[in-house]
Design a protein around this motif. Structure first.
Motif, PDB file in Angstrom:
ATOM      1  N   GLY A  98       0.794  -1.220   0.000  1.00 27.27           N
ATOM      2  CA  GLY A  98       0.000   0.000   0.000  1.00 27.27           C
ATOM      3  C   GLY A  98       0.825   1.268   0.000  1.00 27.27           C
ATOM      4  O   GLY A  98       0.280   2.365   0.149  1.00 27.27           O
ATOM      5  N   TYR A 153      -3.892   3.831   7.322  1.00 23.84           N
ATOM      6  CA  TYR A 153      -4.059   2.389   7.207  1.00 23.84           C
ATOM      7  C   TYR A 153      -5.450   2.066   6.677  1.00 23.84           C
ATOM      8  O   TYR A 153      -6.351   2.919   6.655  1.00 23.84           O
ATOM      9  N   TRP A 154      -5.626   0.827   6.253  1.00 23.19           N
ATOM     10  CA  TRP A 154      -6.890   0.382   5.696  1.00 23.19           C
ATOM     11  C   TRP A 154      -7.960   0.338   6.785  1.00 23.19           C
ATOM     12  O   TRP A 154      -7.729  -0.172   7.878  1.00 23.19           O
ATOM     13  N   ASN A 171     -11.530  -1.020   8.143  1.00 25.86           N
ATOM     14  CA  ASN A 171     -12.494  -2.104   7.965  1.00 25.86           C
ATOM     15  C   ASN A 171     -13.453  -2.133   9.147  1.00 25.86           C
ATOM     16  O   ASN A 171     -13.532  -1.173   9.925  1.00 25.86           O
TER      17      ASN A 171
END
Length: 460
Positions: free
Chosen positions: A66, A190-191, A193
């Protein structure tokens, strides 16, 4: 990026116990994106300051899954962002959780704290910054910076040096920073979720549900992902109580049944109206108006020229409106009334510019740690000339034959005060915020336990 937290709590060096970081040591912590350092620029009994310095490695930002090339020339290593939130969670994890092994009572005690963030991106400007923190009771100071000092016509940048002052528990301060810093930055490194929903609800417990910017906070915290935002807002709406309005209505009915034999509610309303007229207050805001008992009496009296009811419960306001609609009043008389949905522990500009505020059987529904926030909203922010406030006298409860021994009058009451406790609180609040206060008894007075309701009239 630099975060400092200072206190003048006595002794101030107890801040080291709360943070689990000794004032005489400089400590270093390795993080996946750089290095964090904790040290104390000052550590005296009168004032102590702890600093969290985060050194983000720009090279690490562009390595691994990423990674993005533009991060080499971004502001990420230099401004407060989700990197700082992660550092707070990892370095101050025990303090964030509200635990303190050596002084557990201190961790639950509000103390004077000043947090300063050297460079904070505020995407939405200073007004959005204040919208996030002022409703939580903070005094906010913000210093803005030009885009380029050599080109003033370019205007101001989105970066601020921010100072936040509040008397609050350290865990609450850290929770607010943990959630709201990335919200102001409107980004995360950051991702995001489903796990982020749990983090938001955990760190937003006790304040996010009723925050006036709840939707904006949730949307930004979850990086504007619609599904996650919808799920989080749905859970916030159901938090702690699947149907809070109906439960509150049921509990209020139970309290009314307890007090009905002595017609206490009517006596209370009459006493409040008399106090308002004695103060010559014509513009009145009823904070925590419930289903409109006082509003009805105010509307029927032409002496009062502006009447506003405020309650956090949408259902209570609906019932109040239905009851008031049954009054036979001329059209111009209805123009005096407005109903507002708002939380009483958050600053709301609509609370200002009234001659008097009434707070009738409200404060006992607040958690004691939130009472200081309400005090600031009422006495410092709204600051009407007159405040009429009533609360139950717990000493009188023994006189209610239909109330079990040791029980409070309402299932949602967080506390009920003795006469001495109420007067101590009232005198302290008056002195702190520049008011005078007089205490009155409401209802038939018993020689041993006093009256069922106690009332304070504050004037400035």
């Amino acid at each position: 990026m630099l975060l400092t937290i200072a206190t003048t709590h006595t002794p101030a060096t107890e801040l080291g116990f709360l943070l689990h970081k000794h004032p005489e040591r400089c400590q270093s912590f390795s993080l996946t994106f750089g290095q964090a350092y904790v040290f104390y620029p000052e550590a005296q009994p009168e004032r102590c300051t702890a600093a969290l310095l985060l050194d983000v490695d720009p090279v690490k930002l562009v390595r691994g899954k990423g990674a993005r090339l533009e991060q080499y020339v971004s502001d990420r290593p230099y401004v407060a962002s989700s990197f700082l939130s992660v550092a707070i969670a990892q370095v101050f994890s025990t303090a964030l959780a509200g635990r303190c092994k050596d002084k557990p009572e201190l961790a639950q005690t509000p103390i004077p704290l000043v947090a300063k963030i050297s460079v904070l991106p505020c995407r939405g400007g200073e007004s959005f910054l204040r919208l996030l923190f002022e409703p939580l009771g903070y005094t906010v100071s913000a210093q803005s910076y030009p885009l380029d000092e050599e080109f003033p016509d370019w205007g101001q940048s989105q970066y601020f040096t921010v100072e936040l002052q509040h008397t609050i528990t350290l865990s609450d301060l850290l929770s607010h920073l943990y959630v709201l810093i990335p919200v102001l930055d409107d980004d995360k490194h950051y991702w995001v979720n489903d796990d982020e929903i749990e983090k938001l609800l955990r760190h937003g417990e006790g304040w996010l549900t009723t925050h006036p910017a709840r939707s904006q906070i949730t949307r930004r915290y979850l990086k504007r992902q619609h599904r996650l935002t919808r799920e989080a807002l749905a859970q916030l709406a159901e938090e702690d109580n699947p149907d809070p309005d109906s439960v509150e209505e049921s509990h209020a009915e139970e309290e009314a049944i307890i007090e009905k034999p002595i017609s206490l509610n009517q006596q209370r309303m009459n006493a409040v109206i008399a106090a308002l007229k004695q103060s010559t207050a014509q513009r009145v805001i009823d904070l925590g108006c419930g289903q409109g008992n006082l509003l009805k009496m105010l509307l029927q009296d032409s002496f009062f020229t502006k009447i506003t009811g405020v309650d956090v419960s949408h259902r209570s306001l609906e019932i109040a409106q239905e009851r008031l609609d049954r009054l036979r009043l001329l059209r111009n008389q209805w123009e005096r009334l407005q109903l507002i949905q708002s939380a009483l522990t958050y600053q709301d500009k609509r609370f200002k510019d009234y001659d008097a505020a009434t707070v009738i059987e409200v404060i006992e529904h607040l958690d004691l740690p939130r009472l200081s926030a309400f005090e600031r909203v009422l006495f410092e922010f709204a600051r009407p000339k007159t405040i009429v406030l009533t609360t139950p006298n717990i000493e009188y409860n023994v006189k209610f034959t239909n109330l079990p021994a040791g029980k409070l009058r309402h299932k949602d009451h967080r506390f009920e005060w003795t006469r001495l406790e109420f007067q101590t609180w009232g005198n302290n609040a008056a002195e702190k915020f520049g008011y005078t206060v007089q205490f009155q008894n409401v209802g038939v007075e018993d020689i041993d336990v006093g009256s069922p309701t106690q009332m304070a009239v504050f004037s400035c």
